[in-house]
Design an enzyme around this catalytic site. Structure first.
Site, PDB file in Angstrom:
ATOM      1  N   LYS A   1       0.842  -1.198   0.000  1.00  0.00           N
ATOM      2  CA  LYS A   1       0.000   0.000   0.000  1.00  0.00           C
ATOM      3  C   LYS A   1       0.879   1.250   0.000  1.00  0.00           C
ATOM      4  O   LYS A   1       0.633   2.209  -0.725  1.00  0.00           O
ATOM      5  CB  LYS A   1      -0.931  -0.021   1.224  1.00  0.00           C
ATOM      6  CG  LYS A   1      -2.010   1.007   1.157  1.00  0.00           C
ATOM      7  CD  LYS A   1      -3.259   0.590   1.912  1.00  0.00           C
ATOM      8  CE  LYS A   1      -4.350   1.597   1.617  1.00  0.00           C
ATOM      9  NZ  LYS A   1      -5.593   1.331   2.297  1.00  0.00           N
TER      10      LYS A   1
ATOM     11  N   LYS B   1      -3.749 -12.771 -11.822  1.00  0.00           N
ATOM     12  CA  LYS B   1      -4.276 -13.499 -10.667  1.00  0.00           C
ATOM     13  C   LYS B   1      -5.707 -13.040 -10.371  1.00  0.00           C
ATOM     14  O   LYS B   1      -5.977 -11.828 -10.360  1.00  0.00           O
ATOM     15  CB  LYS B   1      -3.370 -13.217  -9.457  1.00  0.00           C
ATOM     16  CG  LYS B   1      -3.825 -13.938  -8.219  1.00  0.00           C
ATOM     17  CD  LYS B   1      -3.091 -13.476  -6.979  1.00  0.00           C
ATOM     18  CE  LYS B   1      -3.745 -14.080  -5.764  1.00  0.00           C
ATOM     19  NZ  LYS B   1      -3.446 -13.485  -4.510  1.00  0.00           N
TER      20      LYS B   1
ATOM     21  N   LYS C   1     -10.357  -9.763  -6.057  1.00  0.00           N
ATOM     22  CA  LYS C   1     -11.396  -8.728  -5.995  1.00  0.00           C
ATOM     23  C   LYS C   1     -10.823  -7.371  -6.387  1.00  0.00           C
ATOM     24  O   LYS C   1     -11.468  -6.578  -7.039  1.00  0.00           O
ATOM     25  CB  LYS C   1     -11.961  -8.626  -4.576  1.00  0.00           C
ATOM     26  CG  LYS C   1     -12.992  -9.668  -4.268  1.00  0.00           C
ATOM     27  CD  LYS C   1     -13.549  -9.499  -2.880  1.00  0.00           C
ATOM     28  CE  LYS C   1     -12.551  -9.851  -1.800  1.00  0.00           C
ATOM     29  NZ  LYS C   1     -12.456 -11.280  -1.497  1.00  0.00           N
TER      30      LYS C   1
END
Ligand code: ADP
Ligand code: TRP
Length: 322
Positions: free
Chosen positions: A111, A190, A193
């Site tokens: 992140k 991959k 979500k």
């Protein structure tokens, strides 16, 4: 020997979640006192900030897991926050967690690398996960490959605690049953979500067929022989096919002269068949949600009993309780 695993209720479970994680731990169920599976809603709070959505996600996660074959006679299913002892143990572990250890953990590191601001919850997320694992004296933690780092953290923290205060925690082992099961998404990357390339286990069937028909494929001429092993569509198909079906399809690839439409249709048929019983089971549980609530309540009671015992042991060990 206790098996434990958790999954975050961040949306409906997709094929990647199923073949990469859920199927593996469902296969390990047998005795409810030895197989603990939970819905990690405290972890999900680091991303789901809408209370209505959170409630719905928890409900969906329970229904999806039960539909997919988690059997309350063979496993203990519960919601993470129904065991408040976990949050208490998290603090004890936090006091022994080096900053550097957390800085190296991938969720936070990635992140930060993307230039986004992270909060303390995401930063210290592996400590909560360590508490999840250690509070049930878990021996085996089956997870997808990306979670192995966090199990190492749990082992490190357990080791530090034991070293400082005397033997208290069982050192858990991560288990990746089939590390090759990295399920590709509809774009070949991959399935995740966060990439918007998922096909859910309980997708509406028409929509599922449409998504499958739109799976990205290469544009080589139909006549060319193709290598099945490097093709995402073939990998998806393999998850649903019997070994014979898989071999037959591989031969078609190697020979060439076929269209991807054929493979997609086969994939749609196999996937529909594969999840048919699960779909029915999920509908039955959804129609009787009071029973699901009872399963979760009984699961939490069983989990809390163990958690209270281990928390007490840890509190006595570090001297905050007599
Ligand atoms: P997502 O990437 O969709 O947010 P999660 O990170 O919540 O999924 O993953 C939950 C579990 O499912 C993890 O144990 C993870 O390893 C596994 N998993 C997720 N996507 C895949 C995939 N494409 N292939 C194999 N395993 C996966
Ligand atoms: N962090 C895991 C994931 O994102 C979920 C999880 C939380 C978990 N606590 C756990 C998995 C304890 C195994 C054991 O997939």
């Amino acid at each position: 020997m206790r098996v434990l695993s958790g999954i975050q209720p961040t949306g409906r479970f997709h094929w990647g979640n199923y073949f990469g994680a859920i199927q593996q731990y469902i296969n390990l169920q047998g005795d409810p006192s030895k197989a603990f599976y939970f819905i990690a809603n405290l972890h999900a709070l680091t991303t789901v900030r809408d209370p209505e959505r959170m409630r719905q996600n928890i409900r969906d996660a329970a229904l999806d897991l039960l539909g997919l074959g988690l059997d309350p006679e063979k496993a203990t299913l519960f919601v993470q926050s129904d065991v408040p002892e976990v949050s208490q143990l998290t603090w004890l572990l936090t006091t022994l967690t080096p900053m550097g250890l957390m800085e190296r953990c991938h969720a936070y590191k990635e992140k930060k690398a993307r230039g986004l601001t992270a909060d303390l919850g995401l930063f210290s997320y592996p400590v909560l996960m360590a508490a999840d694992i250690l509070i049930y004296d878990s021996d085996i933690v089956p997870v997808g490959e990306d979670q192995l780092q966090h199990i190492e953290v749990a082992r490190d923290l357990a080791g530090s605690f034991n070293h400082l205060y005397g033997e208290c925690f069982v050192l858990p082992k991560g288990k990746v049953l089939d590390s090759s099961a990295k399920v590709p998404g509809t774009d070949g990357e991959k399935m995740s979500k966060s990439y918007g390339n998922t096909i859910d286990c309980f997708e509406d069937l028409k929509g599922q067929r449409k998504k499958i028909m739109r799976i990205a494929t290469d544009s080589r001429p139909m006549e060319d022989p193709k290598d099945p092993e490097t093709d995402g569509l073939f990998q998806l198909y393999s998850n649903f096919a019997t070994p014979e079906q898989k071999e037959e399809m591989a031969a078609i690839y190697r020979k060439g002269g076929f269209g991807y439409g054929l493979v997609k249709k086969e994939l749609a048929d196999r996937a529909e068949e594969f999840f048919a019983d699960a779909r029915k089971r999920r509908e039955d549980f959804a129609a009787n949600y009071d029973y699901v609530k009872q399963i979760l309540a009984e699961g939490a009671a069983r989990a809390r009993q163990k958690a209270a015992e281990v928390l007490l042991r840890a509190e006595i060990a570090c001297g905050i309780r007599n």
